[in-house]
Motif scaffolding. Structure first.
Motif, PDB file in Angstrom:
ATOM      1  N   HIS A  39       2.548  -6.432  -3.510  1.00 19.36           N
ATOM      2  CA  HIS A  39       3.392  -5.553  -4.328  1.00 19.36           C
ATOM      3  C   HIS A  39       2.531  -4.588  -5.128  1.00 19.36           C
ATOM      4  O   HIS A  39       1.890  -4.960  -6.117  1.00 19.36           O
TER       5      HIS A  39
ATOM      6  N   THR B  50       4.613  -2.936  -0.662  1.00 19.25           N
ATOM      7  CA  THR B  50       5.399  -1.976  -1.444  1.00 19.25           C
ATOM      8  C   THR B  50       4.482  -0.885  -1.982  1.00 19.25           C
ATOM      9  O   THR B  50       3.312  -1.142  -2.278  1.00 19.25           O
TER      10      THR B  50
ATOM     11  N   TYR C  41       0.604  -9.661  -6.574  1.00 21.34           N
ATOM     12  CA  TYR C  41       1.046  -8.587  -7.466  1.00 21.34           C
ATOM     13  C   TYR C  41      -0.156  -7.857  -8.035  1.00 21.34           C
ATOM     14  O   TYR C  41      -1.104  -8.483  -8.513  1.00 21.34           O
TER      15      TYR C  41
ATOM     16  N   VAL D 121      11.245  -7.504  -6.517  1.00 18.64           N
ATOM     17  CA  VAL D 121      10.305  -8.034  -5.526  1.00 18.64           C
ATOM     18  C   VAL D 121      10.124  -9.536  -5.695  1.00 18.64           C
ATOM     19  O   VAL D 121      10.166 -10.309  -4.728  1.00 18.64           O
TER      20      VAL D 121
END
Length: 317
Positions: free
Chosen positions: A68, A6, A109, A96
């Motif tokens: 992410h 992402t 993350y 997410v």
């Protein structure tokens, strides 16, 4: 492994995609801006915003793991306009994590290196990114399919980083582009505060290595016990960084090193702050900060990049 990235068109993401490809993985690039012209042949593109839960779930359905990165950045920018960072950094991350849990996907993350500042006053960027860390811990503890490792890089820098005004179009000022562009054009380097604050920097290739290694670790072993903090072994002051940039720029331009101008600190910045990392946490995924690119070498590569790739176009404009 097919990895959904992402914010996949961004600076750090571009280096992560290179690292994924080098290790035999395939990137699915998800971004709200259509930049598919910059993709490698092996990469897929998914035009979507992480604030859209349906789009995130659809993209995750095609992946074997997620990195992410998508976020609204900026310290001062998120103070004066906090809503976009709250919507993207919290709700987007929730989308997410929910999709990752639904498909039982290992996820990494991107946390924030100055996470501790939220206890003493900082901008909405740090607040919202830290809130998403709390959500990640909740998923790992209480949700089936929660497999999220938090990776906290300090200031990532290197070739390809965007340039803010007055030298470029980026809306967020980053330390190495800002210092490099001023030094290369013969302007004094601007440092906010007295420059004695610690703001550690880590070369972007080492950041990319940490993210991909963390994903591979999470896929095999589950999330790490503690957030993985990515930074150098030795801390340096902002004045140290400015001096190194000035010296390398002088070598490239043939001029004397430019001076340093100290400006008042901006909202969200803290005098005598220390932004550093606990490099012992890297051992959880088998990495050692001693193997990272040294600051002097990384700054040399970065200033050379801006000298060769940015300066000619700027001077010709």
């Amino acid at each position: 492994m097919k990895v959904l990235v992402t914010g996949g068109s961004g600076f750090i993401a571009s280096w992560i995609r290179k690292e994924l490809t080098a290790r035999g993985h395939q990137a699915i690039v998800m971004d709200h801006q259509d930049r598919r012209q910059h993709l490698a042949d092996s990469e897929e593109f998914f035009l979507a915003d992480v604030r859209d839960p349906t789009a995130v779930t659809e993209a995750a359905a095609h992946a074997d793991g997620i990195i992410h990165l998508a976020a609204v950045l900026g310290t001062q920018e998120t103070i004066t306009n906090p809503r976009p960072s709250a919507e993207t950094n919290i709700i987007g991350s929730l989308n997410v994590f929910e999709a990752a849990a639904q498909y039982n996907l290992p996820t990494v993350y991107a946390g924030v290196g100055n996470h501790a500042f939220r206890l003493i006053g900082t901008g909405c960027y740090t607040i919202t990114k830290s809130a998403a860390e709390d959500l990640a811990r909740m998923y790992n503890l209480y949700r089936d399919g929660g497999r999220i490792t938090i990776v906290r890089p300090v200031n990532a820098y290197g070739p390809g980083q965007s340039v803010a005004a007055p030298y470029g179009t980026s809306k967020v000022r980053k330390i190495l582009p800002a210092l490099s562009c001023r030094a290369l054009t013969g302007s004094p380097i601007e440092v906010y505060g007295d420059g004695t604050q610690i703001s550690d920097c880590v070369y972007v290739a080492d950041v990319a290595n940490a993210f991909v290694t963390a994903l591979e670790y999470t896929a095999e072993h589950g999330p790490t016990e503690r957030p993985v903090e990515v930074g150098p072994l030795e801390s340096r002051t902002v004045n140290d960084i400015a001096r190194l940039v000035g010296e390398h720029a002088a070598l490239l331009t043939g001029r004397e090193p430019v001076g340093v101008v100290h400006l008042p600190m901006r909202p969200g910045e803290i005098p005598n702050a220390v932004v550093s990392s606990d490099t012992e946490t890297l051992k959880q995924i088998g990495l050692d900060a001693a193997d990272f690119v040294p600051l002097e070498d990384g700054i040399r590569r970065t200033v050379e990049y801006f000298h060769d790739a940015w300066l000619p176009g700027y001077l010709a404009a």
